[in-house]
Design a protein around this motif. Structure first.
Motif, PDB file in Angstrom:
ATOM      1  N   ALA A   1      31.115  48.760  54.426  1.00 31.14           N
ATOM      2  CA  ALA A   1      30.416  47.303  55.465  1.00 31.14           C
ATOM      3  C   ALA A   1      29.871  47.400  56.134  1.00 31.14           C
ATOM      4  CB  ALA A   1      31.956  46.287  55.281  1.00 31.14           C
ATOM      5  N   ALA A   2      30.583  48.530  57.300  1.00 32.36           N
ATOM      6  CA  ALA A   2      29.708  48.592  58.591  1.00 32.36           C
ATOM      7  C   ALA A   2      28.315  48.795  58.152  1.00 32.36           C
ATOM      8  CB  ALA A   2      30.241  49.990  59.545  1.00 32.36           C
ATOM      9  N   TRP A   3      27.829  49.317  57.212  1.00 32.05           N
ATOM     10  CA  TRP A   3      26.473  49.717  57.678  1.00 32.05           C
ATOM     11  C   TRP A   3      25.326  48.466  57.656  1.00 32.05           C
ATOM     12  CZ3 TRP A   3      29.301  53.869  56.837  1.00 32.05           C
ATOM     13  CH2 TRP A   3      29.465  54.715  57.994  1.00 32.05           C
ATOM     14  N   PHE A   4      26.608  47.398  56.776  1.00 33.46           N
ATOM     15  CA  PHE A   4      25.642  46.151  56.816  1.00 33.46           C
ATOM     16  C   PHE A   4      25.201  45.025  57.797  1.00 33.46           C
ATOM     17  CE2 PHE A   4      25.419  48.767  52.398  1.00 33.46           C
ATOM     18  CZ  PHE A   4      24.402  48.387  52.315  1.00 33.46           C
ATOM     19  N   ASP A   5      24.536  43.772  57.768  1.00 37.28           N
ATOM     20  CA  ASP A   5      24.401  43.115  58.881  1.00 37.28           C
ATOM     21  C   ASP A   5      25.145  42.030  58.285  1.00 37.28           C
ATOM     22  OD1 ASP A   5      24.210  41.210  60.138  1.00 37.28           O
ATOM     23  OD2 ASP A   5      22.261  41.738  60.539  1.00 37.28           O
ATOM     24  N   PRO A   6      26.451  41.355  58.141  1.00 37.85           N
ATOM     25  CA  PRO A   6      26.809  40.016  57.485  1.00 37.85           C
ATOM     26  C   PRO A   6      26.066  38.407  58.434  1.00 37.85           C
ATOM     27  CG  PRO A   6      28.056  41.284  60.449  1.00 37.85           C
ATOM     28  CD  PRO A   6      27.670  41.961  59.563  1.00 37.85           C
ATOM     29  N   ALA A   7      25.487  38.413  58.918  1.00 37.56           N
ATOM     30  CA  ALA A   7      24.654  37.955  58.315  1.00 37.56           C
ATOM     31  C   ALA A   7      23.306  37.420  57.890  1.00 37.56           C
ATOM     32  CB  ALA A   7      24.369  37.653  60.261  1.00 37.56           C
ATOM     33  N   LYS A   8      23.336  38.779  57.008  1.00 42.07           N
ATOM     34  CA  LYS A   8      22.467  38.605  56.694  1.00 42.07           C
ATOM     35  C   LYS A   8      22.829  38.997  54.643  1.00 42.07           C
ATOM     36  CE  LYS A   8      18.395  40.747  58.953  1.00 42.07           C
ATOM     37  NZ  LYS A   8      17.719  41.917  59.494  1.00 42.07           N
ATOM     38  N   VAL A   9      24.067  39.513  54.690  1.00 42.48           N
ATOM     39  CA  VAL A   9      24.430  39.712  52.968  1.00 42.48           C
ATOM     40  C   VAL A   9      26.486  40.180  53.158  1.00 42.48           C
ATOM     41  CG1 VAL A   9      24.949  41.688  53.613  1.00 42.48           C
ATOM     42  CG2 VAL A   9      24.279  41.458  51.523  1.00 42.48           C
ATOM     43  N   ASN A  10      26.816  39.485  51.987  1.00 42.49           N
ATOM     44  CA  ASN A  10      28.424  39.729  51.945  1.00 42.49           C
ATOM     45  C   ASN A  10      27.921  41.294  51.169  1.00 42.49           C
ATOM     46  OD1 ASN A  10      28.591  36.887  52.964  1.00 42.49           O
ATOM     47  ND2 ASN A  10      27.729  36.276  50.779  1.00 42.49           N
ATOM     48  N   VAL A  11      29.318  41.687  51.217  1.00 48.04           N
ATOM     49  CA  VAL A  11      29.903  42.651  51.448  1.00 48.04           C
ATOM     50  C   VAL A  11      31.013  42.468  50.385  1.00 48.04           C
ATOM     51  CG1 VAL A  11      30.105  45.216  51.830  1.00 48.04           C
ATOM     52  CG2 VAL A  11      28.288  44.308  52.522  1.00 48.04           C
TER      53      VAL A  11
END
Length: 560
Positions: A83-93
């Motif tokens: 999850a740390a690799w993805f932008d939470p403002a753009k995608v839900n992990v």
């Protein structure tokens, strides 16, 4: 007459109905089979955003996804750190993997049906199965195996666990079903081969699964035109580059024969490989979801620091084993002695092997939740002082519980006044009585004076650093200064343990340091306690006059 398996099914349904009516989960005994356990899985945090949904087994999401309360040293699946690799403002992990399941039982348990309900057009679903697919096809414990290969072969069974007739398919068939179901929802399927085990071949290289589940996963992805990440081969290549000893550090150290489940460091490595594999698929949506800069050494979401005032009645007071020998007394807080609570171990609990028991006693008189103030006011120092004799050595480390504002209930009447002067600050106890609270330096000076009066040598140690305060700047700078001032003014020795441990951390790097903690930032686990104890010993050996020099064990005795 009802058949036995029917009676069991009816009883289970009645129990489920009763539990549901009272808003309760089923008793533990009912939930021993992962395929039938009641598991609460996350849902997309923001339904308006696309989701990256993960399905799989415990190597993707282990247990309750909390490291079993052991922090970074526990077992973790790669679905958490990714999850740390993805932008939470753009995608839900959304990590909906379940430990103990196979590609077959994730479906037959109903988990896939519930997961598919949250999949929507534009989502990406990543699957990684295989570790449990090689289990027995039919038994009374798990009944989770799949037929080998990717063909359309089937085997009809009367399931010994569910007592239902079932048609079991091949591993490849189940993967194809996931792909078809995902595409039917307008989402994108991505297949991962399973992560490799901690096993080596005759040439010393990490074993691959090219001829079994790794190869079969690749074959289905090619056949279906689905995205594929060869996690098995890529992680194995990373392992080979790291070497045997480094790979061993990626698995829980408390379970030497654990060859499947990684600790946090291993999970973070696997997550990095998955993130790179997703980016390499060339899907512009995924590229947009990734953060511009990948995270550096992501930390596990460890349990929050818990600093309870340990009940003294629950702690056994230690005494010198041989009163005729000199004794090293350790005085301090939970960073010196935690007793294994929530997986935490203090460095004082792992220092004894460094000393020769034929020449010195080591008594750990530390207790969790105490400050320089409360260790004194509770009378715990009196107990240590009364045991002291000429030739003994006392090492005192406080500071973690001394900060904060006097009078703040959150401080639990532990805070000492700042500095080393003689002024006092009034505090009100829970019973309404008043207490004149002294400075940190006053309490430390009192320990020095009392011990020296008994003919003992005193060492004041600066507090061990926090996990997030050793790379930049200096942790506990004021407490270290006060310790040094008191030591210089009162004829004690000073051990800058903050810097000793921080320098050791810098030598081994953040990836390994992050495996040393049982909570968010303060308390070490087994490995961290052993590392810190070694740094304490190095500092003791460098003290002027080397007062403990005659008492150190040789390397054979210390087990080093």
């Amino acid at each position: 007459m009802l058949l036995p398996h029917v009676l069991r099914a009816v009883a289970a349904l009645l129990l489920l109905a009763i539990a549901s009516a009272h808003g309760q989960s089923l008793p533990t005994a009912v939930n021993t089979d992962p395929a039938r356990a009641q598991v609460t899985l996350p849902v997309p945090a923001n339904p308006a955003l696309p989701s990256l949904i993960l399905i799989g087994d415990s190597t993707v999401r282990n247990g309750r996804d909390d490291g079993q309360g052991k922090g970074a040293a526990g077992q973790w699946g790669w679905g958490n750190p990714i999850a740390a690799w993805f932008d939470p403002a753009k995608v839900n992990v959304v990590n909906r993997a379940v430990g103990g399941l196979s590609s077959r039982t994730y479906i037959t348990s109903g988990h896939w049906e519930r997961t598919l309900a949250v999949v929507k057009r534009g989502d990406v679903v990543v699957m990684q199965f295989g570790h449990n697919d090689a289990s027995a096809v039919n038994d009374a414990s798990r009944a989770r195996g799949t037929l080998r290969g990717t063909g359309d072969e089937t085997e009809g069974i009367d399931n010994l666990l569910t007592h239902q007739h079932e048609v079991v398919h091949t591993y490849g068939w189940y993967l194809r079903k996931y792909v078809a179901d995902i595409r039917a929802k307008g989402a994108t399927p991505v297949i991962c081969s399973p992560i490799p085990h901690k096993q080596w071949d005759a040439q010393g290289r990490t074993k691959r699964d090219r001829d079994t589940y790794g190869g079969w996963a690749a074959a289905v992805a090619r056949e279906q035109g689905a995205g594929f990440i060869d996690l098995n081969d890529e992680v194995a290549r990373r392992y080979d580059a790291l070497g045997h000893d480094a790979v061993m550090q990626l698995f829980p150290q408390t379970v030497p024969d654990e060859h499947t489940h990684t600790n946090w460091a291993g999970a973070a490595l696997n997550a990095q490989v998955v993130a790179a594999g997703l980016k390499a698929l060339g899907d512009p949506r995924i590229a947009a979801w990734l953060k511009p800069q990948p995270p550096v050494n992501p930390l596990p979401p460890a349990r929050e620091d818990d600093r309870p005032v340990v009940d003294a009645a629950s702690v056994r007071d230690e005494a010198p084993r041989d009163p005729a020998l000199p004794t090293l007394f350790l005085v301090g807080d939970s960073t010196v002695k935690s007793g294994g609570l929530h997986g935490a171990i203090g460095w004082g609990e792992r220092i004894a092997p460094w000393f020769d028991p034929r020449r010195i006693n080591v008594v750990n008189a530390a207790i969790g939740g105490r400050s320089s103030r409360t260790y004194f006011t509770e009378g715990r120092w009196d107990k240590v002082r009364d045991q002291l004799k000429k030739g003994d050595i006392v090492l005192v480390q406080f500071g973690h519980n001394d900060g904060g504002r006097i009078g703040d209930p959150a401080m639990k009447n532990r805070a000492s006044a700042p500095g080393t002067a003689s002024e006092t600050v009034e505090d009100t106890r829970p019973d309404g009585s008043k207490e004149a609270v002294h400075t940190f330096g006053w309490y430390m000076a009192r320990y020095v004076a009392d011990a020296k009066a008994k003919g003992a040598t005193v060492i004041l140690a600066a507090p061990v650093p926090h996990r997030d305060r050793w790379q930049d700047g200096r942790d506990f700078a004021t407490f270290a200064d006060w310790d040094r001032q008191v030591a210089d003014a009162n004829g004690a020795l000073f051990l800058d343990l903050t810097l000793l441990v921080a320098d050791g951390y810098k030598q081994i790097g953040a990836d390994r340091v992050n495996t040393f903690f049982a909570d968010a930032r303060t308390h070490t686990n087994e490995a961290g306690a052993a590392f810190t104890a070694e740094r304490v010993v190095a500092g003791l050996k460098a003290l002027p006059g080397n007062p403990l020099g005659p008492y150190f064990a040789d390397k054979t005795v210390a087990g080093r």
